[in-house]
Design a protein around this motif. Structure first.
Motif, short mmCIF file in Angstrom:
data_model
loop_
_atom_site.label_atom_id
_atom_site.label_comp_id
_atom_site.label_asym_id
_atom_site.label_seq_id
_atom_site.Cartn_x
_atom_site.Cartn_y
_atom_site.Cartn_z
N ARG A 194 -14.51 -4.67 -1.22
CA ARG A 194 -15.24 -3.90 -2.22
C ARG A 194 -14.74 -2.46 -2.29
NH1 ARG A 194 -19.71 -0.61 -3.36
NH2 ARG A 194 -20.15 -0.06 -1.21
N ALA A 195 -14.59 -1.83 -1.13
CA ALA A 195 -14.10 -0.45 -1.10
C ALA A 195 -12.67 -0.37 -1.62
CB ALA A 195 -14.18 0.10 0.32
N ALA A 196 -11.84 -1.34 -1.25
CA ALA A 196 -10.45 -1.36 -1.73
C ALA A 196 -10.40 -1.44 -3.25
CB ALA A 196 -9.69 -2.52 -1.10
N GLN A 197 -11.26 -2.27 -3.83
CA GLN A 197 -11.28 -2.41 -5.29
C GLN A 197 -11.69 -1.10 -5.96
OE1 GLN A 197 -13.87 -5.81 -5.60
NE2 GLN A 197 -12.16 -7.26 -5.47
N VAL A 198 -12.68 -0.42 -5.40
CA VAL A 198 -13.11 0.87 -5.95
C VAL A 198 -11.97 1.88 -5.88
CG1 VAL A 198 -14.62 2.87 -5.49
CG2 VAL A 198 -15.58 0.55 -5.49
N LEU A 199 -11.30 1.94 -4.74
CA LEU A 199 -10.20 2.90 -4.56
C LEU A 199 -9.02 2.58 -5.48
CD1 LEU A 199 -10.28 3.19 -0.67
CD2 LEU A 199 -11.14 4.86 -2.33
#
Length: 126
Positions: A101-106
């Motif tokens: 999830r964090a990777a997708q946001v970044l």
């Protein structure tokens, strides 16, 4: 200049206002931002020391991975030892790991100087 600056320490980074705001607005957990003064650094905004508060268990490799049922050449993490944070350090490494999830946001934000790499960690299930 970028949204992320490395330092002379392998796991110590500075983040710009844009990066900090992105983490806050998307409720990304497992981090803290500490104000800092960067003398001589010409920048339109402020810089923050990125503190990783999230924790995971030890990375298991070799015989330890084999005992957990993995190929000894694999690297494994036990999800039960992870605190659930989006940004976290394994107990035995200074590496910063991020959730999908964090990777997708970044990635969607196209931050400057931010490069994400797949870890190849295998979840250990018992």
């Amino acid at each position: 200049m970028g949204d992320l600056l490395g330092t002379f320490s392998a796991s110590l980074y500075l983040i710009g206002d844009r990066f900090k705001k992105l983490l806050e607005e998307n409720a990304i957990g497992g981090w803290r931002a500490y104000p800092t003064i960067c003398e001589g650094l010409q920048s339109p905004g402020e810089w923050w020391v990125l503190g990783i508060a999230g924790r995971g268990g030890s990375v298991r490799t070799g015989q330890e991975a084999a005992r957990a049922g993995l190929d000894p050449l694999d690297q494994g993490l036990d999800p039960r030892e992870w605190d659930g944070s989006d940004l976290f350090h394994p107990a035995n490494e200074g590496t910063i790991l991020v959730t999908t999830r964090a990777a997708q946001v970044l990635e969607r934000a196209h931050l400057k100087n931010v490069v994400l790499e797949r870890t190849g960690f295998t979840p250990i299930s018992r």
